[in-house]
Motif scaffolding. Structure first.
Motif, mmCIF file in Angstrom:
data_model
loop_
_atom_site.group_PDB
_atom_site.id
_atom_site.type_symbol
_atom_site.label_atom_id
_atom_site.label_comp_id
_atom_site.label_asym_id
_atom_site.label_seq_id
_atom_site.Cartn_x
_atom_site.Cartn_y
_atom_site.Cartn_z
ATOM 1 N N PHE A 79 0.841 -1.189 0.000
ATOM 2 C CA PHE A 79 0.000 0.000 0.000
ATOM 3 C C PHE A 79 0.883 1.248 0.000
ATOM 4 O O PHE A 79 2.073 1.201 0.234
ATOM 5 C CB PHE A 79 -0.896 0.021 1.237
ATOM 6 N N GLY A 80 0.250 2.391 -0.241
ATOM 7 C CA GLY A 80 0.973 3.653 -0.157
ATOM 8 C C GLY A 80 0.973 4.422 -1.456
ATOM 9 O O GLY A 80 0.406 3.996 -2.466
ATOM 10 N N GLN A 81 1.647 5.575 -1.431
ATOM 11 C CA GLN A 81 1.674 6.475 -2.582
ATOM 12 C C GLN A 81 2.245 5.798 -3.820
ATOM 13 O O GLN A 81 1.792 6.051 -4.939
ATOM 14 C CB GLN A 81 2.486 7.720 -2.232
ATOM 15 N N LYS A 82 3.226 4.933 -3.636
ATOM 16 C CA LYS A 82 3.812 4.191 -4.757
ATOM 17 C C LYS A 82 3.392 2.725 -4.689
ATOM 18 O O LYS A 82 4.167 1.830 -5.008
ATOM 19 C CB LYS A 82 5.329 4.326 -4.748
ATOM 20 N N GLY A 83 2.160 2.526 -4.287
ATOM 21 C CA GLY A 83 1.660 1.166 -4.149
ATOM 22 C C GLY A 83 1.653 0.411 -5.463
ATOM 23 O O GLY A 83 1.424 0.980 -6.531
ATOM 24 N N CYS A 96 -3.855 3.902 -3.291
ATOM 25 C CA CYS A 96 -3.413 3.153 -4.475
ATOM 26 C C CYS A 96 -4.630 2.452 -5.086
ATOM 27 O O CYS A 96 -5.668 2.298 -4.436
ATOM 28 C CB CYS A 96 -2.317 2.153 -4.117
ATOM 29 N N ASN A 97 -4.479 2.051 -6.328
ATOM 30 C CA ASN A 97 -5.598 1.478 -7.073
ATOM 31 C C ASN A 97 -5.376 -0.003 -7.360
ATOM 32 O O ASN A 97 -4.248 -0.455 -7.540
ATOM 33 C CB ASN A 97 -5.799 2.214 -8.404
ATOM 34 N N LYS A 98 -6.480 -0.713 -7.409
ATOM 35 C CA LYS A 98 -6.441 -2.129 -7.769
ATOM 36 C C LYS A 98 -7.730 -2.457 -8.515
ATOM 37 O O LYS A 98 -8.801 -1.961 -8.165
ATOM 38 C CB LYS A 98 -6.314 -3.011 -6.524
#
Length: 388
Positions: free
Chosen positions: A106-110, A329-331
């Motif tokens: 997870f996170g900004q650069k996930g 983050c996107n999934k």
């Protein structure tokens, strides 16, 4: 702490009947880890998913794979000029069928990595529960494996719906707080098997090594299975809680909110051994449940705000969790029905907020607890139809 007999049943494979060919099951493990050199903390997730596994058990089929619907005869007629191109279908949409392992951060650069296989290629036992897919292993108290996906793979197969990278892990887990039920509907089932779970071991993600320690893992384990995925998808959970009344860290507390099922959600909470259950499958007259997820401006940052308010004749619970937009983050997840329908999720593991718990005494309220939330897992998403 040993998991209960019902908890063990919940962790096992549970797709039966028509769900084997038109259904989905997802085991999800979430835990905090520290970079071995710098000590920087990140939150990871590992998922084991089976999508219509018995539909095409001999090969993994992704719904976004391009498959020509043009026969050799049609092609010959078209070349001879006796069949126009408009009469031919350029692509045949298929219903997906596969077993998938995902690991992500997870996170900004996930990002997350995914590998796919067919049902016939996995080894699955129930008692004890063990699932082996390639080099990956899932059991009642252990996770291990290695997966990789290259840039070449992604460029050639965008239907993989993941990013390039590689990961290896070797983890034990111990469930400290379980709920033996969550939501049980006609087509949806969800249970937070380990709402507070200790993880320990090692993980390597794209060349960086991490250590997972029980007291700082703030682990979570749940499972969803059913005919499709909830729409919208709404989730908040955490076990990193501190009392704003006493100042004490709550080592025996956790909660999870999940939905939505016919516009309802389920809240399960354990506050120092006292369990509160507000279930979406209960009679709506017995409790009132209001939830929302919306974008707000706060402290000069754009944030998403997850809000939950639940009350019955005994209790009132108010939950507010915030997460910066930049930390989401996107999934994207495929749906069992195919036709390129997907659930598009925004997620974060850095939600912060507050829980206010009140006891109802006729016409008066007694505040039982005021909890500070950190490291909350927050998710929101809606099902998206494919573009024609």
């Amino acid at each position: 702490m040993a998991i209960s007999k019902k908890g063990l049943n919940n962790i096992r494979y549970q797709l039966s009947g028509g769900l084997k060919k038109n259904g989905i099951i997802v085991w999800r493990y979430v835990f905090n880890a520290a970079e071995s050199i710098t000590g920087a903390e990140k939150t990871f997730f590992i998922e084991l998913e089976m999508l219509n596994p018995s539909l095409l058990p001999s090969e993994p089929v992704l719904g976004f794979q391009q498959r020509s619907a043009v026969s050799e005869d049609d092609l010959q007629y078209a070349l001879a000029g006796t069949l126009s191109a408009t009469e031919m279908k350029a692509e045949n949409l298929v219903q997906p069928s596969y077993v998938c392992v995902r690991l992500g951060v997870f996170g900004q650069k996930g990002k997350h990595i995914a590998v796919y296989d067919a049902l016939n290629n996995i080894q699955l036992t129930q008692k004890p529960f063990e699932c082996h897919i390639g080099t990956c292993s899932f059991t009642e108290n252990h996770l291990s494996g290695f997966i990789s996906c290259t840039e070449k793979d992604i460029n050639a197969h965008p239907e993989l719906l993941c990013q390039a990278g590689y990961a290896e892990w070797n983890l034990d887990f111990d469930i400290l707080q379980e709920f033996d039920s969550g939501f049980q509907g006609k087509n949806d089932f969800w249970v937070p098997i380990g709402c507070r779970t200790n993880f320990s071991g090692t993980l390597s993600f794209c060349g960086t090594d991490y250590t997972v320690k029980p007291l700082t893992s703030f682990g979570y384990l749940d499972k969803y299975w059913g005919k499709s995925l909830p729409n919208p998808w709404f989730h908040v959970s955490a076990s990193s809680l501190q009392s704003l009344i006493s100042g004490h860290t709550m080592f025996d507390s956790s909660f999870a909110v999940h939905g939505c099922y016919d516009k309802k959600a389920t809240l399960l909470m354990n506050v120092e051994g006292n369990k509160l259950i507000f279930n979406a499958d209960e009679n709506s007259k017995s409790s009132q449940f209001v939830w929302d997820c919306q974008q707000v401006s706060q402290n000069e940052f754009e944030e998403l705000h997850w809000s939950v308010s639940v009350h019955n004749k005994h209790w009132i619970v108010d939950i507010d969790v915030f997460c910066k937009i930049t930390e989401l983050c996107n999934k994207v997840l495929e749906l069992p029905e195919g036709n390129r329908k997907t659930l598009s999720l925004v997620s974060s593991s850095s939600g912060t907020g507050e829980i206010k718990l009140y006891k109802v005494h006729k016409n008066t309220l007694e505040q039982i607890e005021d909890l500070r939330i950190t490291k909350a897992l927050c998710e929101f998403g809606r099902i998206e139809e494919a573009e024609n």
